[in-house]
Design a protein around this motif. Structure first.
Motif, PDB file in Angstrom:
ATOM      1  N   SER A 130      24.404  -6.501  -1.669  1.00 45.39           N
ATOM      2  CA  SER A 130      25.058  -7.202  -2.766  1.00 45.39           C
ATOM      3  C   SER A 130      25.439  -6.290  -3.986  1.00 45.39           C
ATOM      4  CB  SER A 130      24.155  -8.410  -3.401  1.00 45.39           C
ATOM      5  OG  SER A 130      24.790  -9.014  -4.653  1.00 45.39           O
ATOM      6  N   PRO A 131      26.556  -6.547  -4.740  1.00 44.20           N
ATOM      7  CA  PRO A 131      26.603  -5.704  -6.030  1.00 44.20           C
ATOM      8  C   PRO A 131      25.317  -5.782  -6.952  1.00 44.20           C
ATOM      9  CG  PRO A 131      28.733  -6.879  -5.145  1.00 44.20           C
ATOM     10  CD  PRO A 131      27.570  -7.633  -4.407  1.00 44.20           C
ATOM     11  N   ASP A 132      24.886  -6.956  -6.850  1.00 38.90           N
ATOM     12  CA  ASP A 132      23.728  -7.232  -7.889  1.00 38.90           C
ATOM     13  C   ASP A 132      22.503  -6.356  -7.667  1.00 38.90           C
ATOM     14  OD1 ASP A 132      25.412  -9.569  -8.907  1.00 38.90           O
ATOM     15  OD2 ASP A 132      23.928 -10.883  -7.830  1.00 38.90           O
ATOM     16  N   ASP A 133      22.519  -5.688  -6.517  1.00 40.43           N
ATOM     17  CA  ASP A 133      21.536  -4.814  -6.120  1.00 40.43           C
ATOM     18  C   ASP A 133      21.569  -3.385  -6.695  1.00 40.43           C
ATOM     19  OD1 ASP A 133      20.155  -6.836  -4.527  1.00 40.43           O
ATOM     20  OD2 ASP A 133      21.342  -5.981  -2.839  1.00 40.43           O
ATOM     21  N   VAL A 134      22.864  -3.066  -7.206  1.00 43.27           N
ATOM     22  CA  VAL A 134      23.077  -1.727  -7.827  1.00 43.27           C
ATOM     23  C   VAL A 134      22.898  -1.559  -9.064  1.00 43.27           C
ATOM     24  CG1 VAL A 134      25.013   0.100  -8.171  1.00 43.27           C
ATOM     25  CG2 VAL A 134      25.070  -1.589  -6.026  1.00 43.27           C
ATOM     26  N   MET A 135      22.526  -0.416  -9.520  1.00 40.64           N
ATOM     27  CA  MET A 135      21.846  -0.361 -10.799  1.00 40.64           C
ATOM     28  C   MET A 135      22.546  -0.596 -11.970  1.00 40.64           C
ATOM     29  SD  MET A 135      19.616   3.348 -12.118  1.00 40.64           S
ATOM     30  CE  MET A 135      21.211   4.413 -11.455  1.00 40.64           C
ATOM     31  N   CYS A 136      24.088  -0.351 -11.904  1.00 41.94           N
ATOM     32  CA  CYS A 136      24.774  -0.919 -12.948  1.00 41.94           C
ATOM     33  C   CYS A 136      24.980  -2.415 -13.054  1.00 41.94           C
ATOM     34  CB  CYS A 136      26.171   0.013 -12.909  1.00 41.94           C
ATOM     35  SG  CYS A 136      27.052  -0.465 -11.487  1.00 41.94           S
TER      36      CYS A 136
END
Length: 351
Positions: A283-289
């Motif tokens: 998920s995009p929510d997993d990425v640091m930014c």
């Protein structure tokens, strides 16, 4: 570097780190290095150019700031040592990012409240944060504002100055485990750590860690996956070192013993498209930014600016503006590090 903006776990769809060799065939230890003055065929040609579209014409993935948890401050890029392959090129001479001040930190802490970001942690990285004489004051400001604080340090001479130690001891006594020191310890052996940081660095860092342990400070470690050890063997090596020194650090916890892959823009990596989330099961929510931003102050600038990523301090396309409001924009994954380190490598900088 102490960073580096750092939790990094090898994801299910991990990657291997290429062993690079100098053109004359020389190697340094088990890893070879390409010298900066030698000709190297550039990687990723034609890629990571258009912020919206990949080289193949596919829609580039982007990430929204969905759950801000950590606000990082770069205290300045000056460092007491020069390490091999430092992602931010910290050194005793690099002042591209200048010392940030306590008043500037307080301004962003106020912005956090105004913008209602649910941040739980303030991180400080460098350079070496304790080169900045306002480091203890900035730490106190964040702690008094109610946040946990994570300081990335090499635990060497700048931290061990008498006045700095006195301030740290006061903060640890007052705030306890709300303050964590993540110490850069590249490897559990002296030979490999000193290979990266210079002769004698290992013992000086352990001296600093011994002192932190003696005052009851909460410690974590950041190591590097440069050598041929696998994750399990590396953690076993660190566990043995921690036990021998009496450090209360859980080497099996990826948040307390962080093992970073190397970042090398000379290695070919895929661009991340909108279809990749489903392909990778991420998920995009997993990425640091999706959860963090970093504040830096550039040399000659009147005010600090906010960056989308702790790992890209010099990439202008990741500079979002002077305010946290401006930093709420989506981030296009338009850099090799976005793919290699964050999406495929599963990086996060927090504890």
């Amino acid at each position: 570097m102490n960073f580096a903006s750092q939790l990094c776990q090898q994801g299910e769809h991990g990657f291997s780190i290429a062993h690079l060799h100098c053109s004359n065939g020389a190697e340094r230890g088990t890893i070879g290095y390409v010298m900066k003055d030698q000709t190297v065929e550039p990687a990723n040609q034609g890629k990571f150019i258009d912020p919206l579209t990949t080289a193949k014409g596919e829609a580039r993935a982007s990430v929204a700031l969905s759950h801000p948890e950590t606000l990082w401050f770069n205290t300045g890029t000056l460092c007491n040592i020069t390490c091999l392959n430092c992602y931010i090129e910290s050194s005793p001479d690099n002042d591209r990012l200048v010392y940030i001040t306590t008043d500037e930190v307080r301004d962003y802490l106020e912005q956090l409240k105004t913008r209602k970001w649910p941040v739980r942690e303030i991180g400080f990285t460098g350079g070496e944060p304790y080169m900045n004489r306002e480091m203890n004051a900035m730490t106190r400001a964040a702690l008094e504002a109610g946040y946990k604080v994570l300081v990335l340090t090499n635990a060497m001479r700048p931290m061990m100055r008498a006045q700095v130690r006195a301030g740290i001891a006061d903060l640890v006594a007052e705030f306890g485990d709300r303050l964590t020191f993540r110490v850069s310890l590249d490897h559990y052996t002296q030979a490999h750590h000193d290979e990266m940081r210079g002769n004698g660095a290992f013992e000086k860092t352990l001296e600093g860690m011994d002192w932190l342990a003696s005052i009851g400070a909460r410690m974590a470690v950041a190591g590097r996956m440069l050598w041929q050890d696998n994750d399990a063997d590396t953690r076993t090596g660190f566990a043995e070192l921690f036990a021998a020194r009496g450090y209360e650090i859980d080497a099996t916890n990826p948040g307390m013993c962080v093992l970073f892959p190397e970042m090398d823009e000379r290695i070919e990596v895929p661009e991340i498209t909108t279809a990749c989330w489903g392909i990778l099961g991420k998920s995009p929510d997993d990425v640091m930014c999706a959860s963090s931003r970093m504040v830096v102050k550039r040399k000659g600038a009147d005010r600090p600016v906010v960056l989308a990523c702790t790992l890209l301090p010099y990439a202008p396309e990741f500079e979002m503006g002077e305010t946290l409001a401006q930093a709420e924009a989506d981030v296009q994954l338009n850099h090799p590090h976005c793919a290699k380190f964050c999406v495929l490598g599963g990086a996060s900088c927090s504890v």
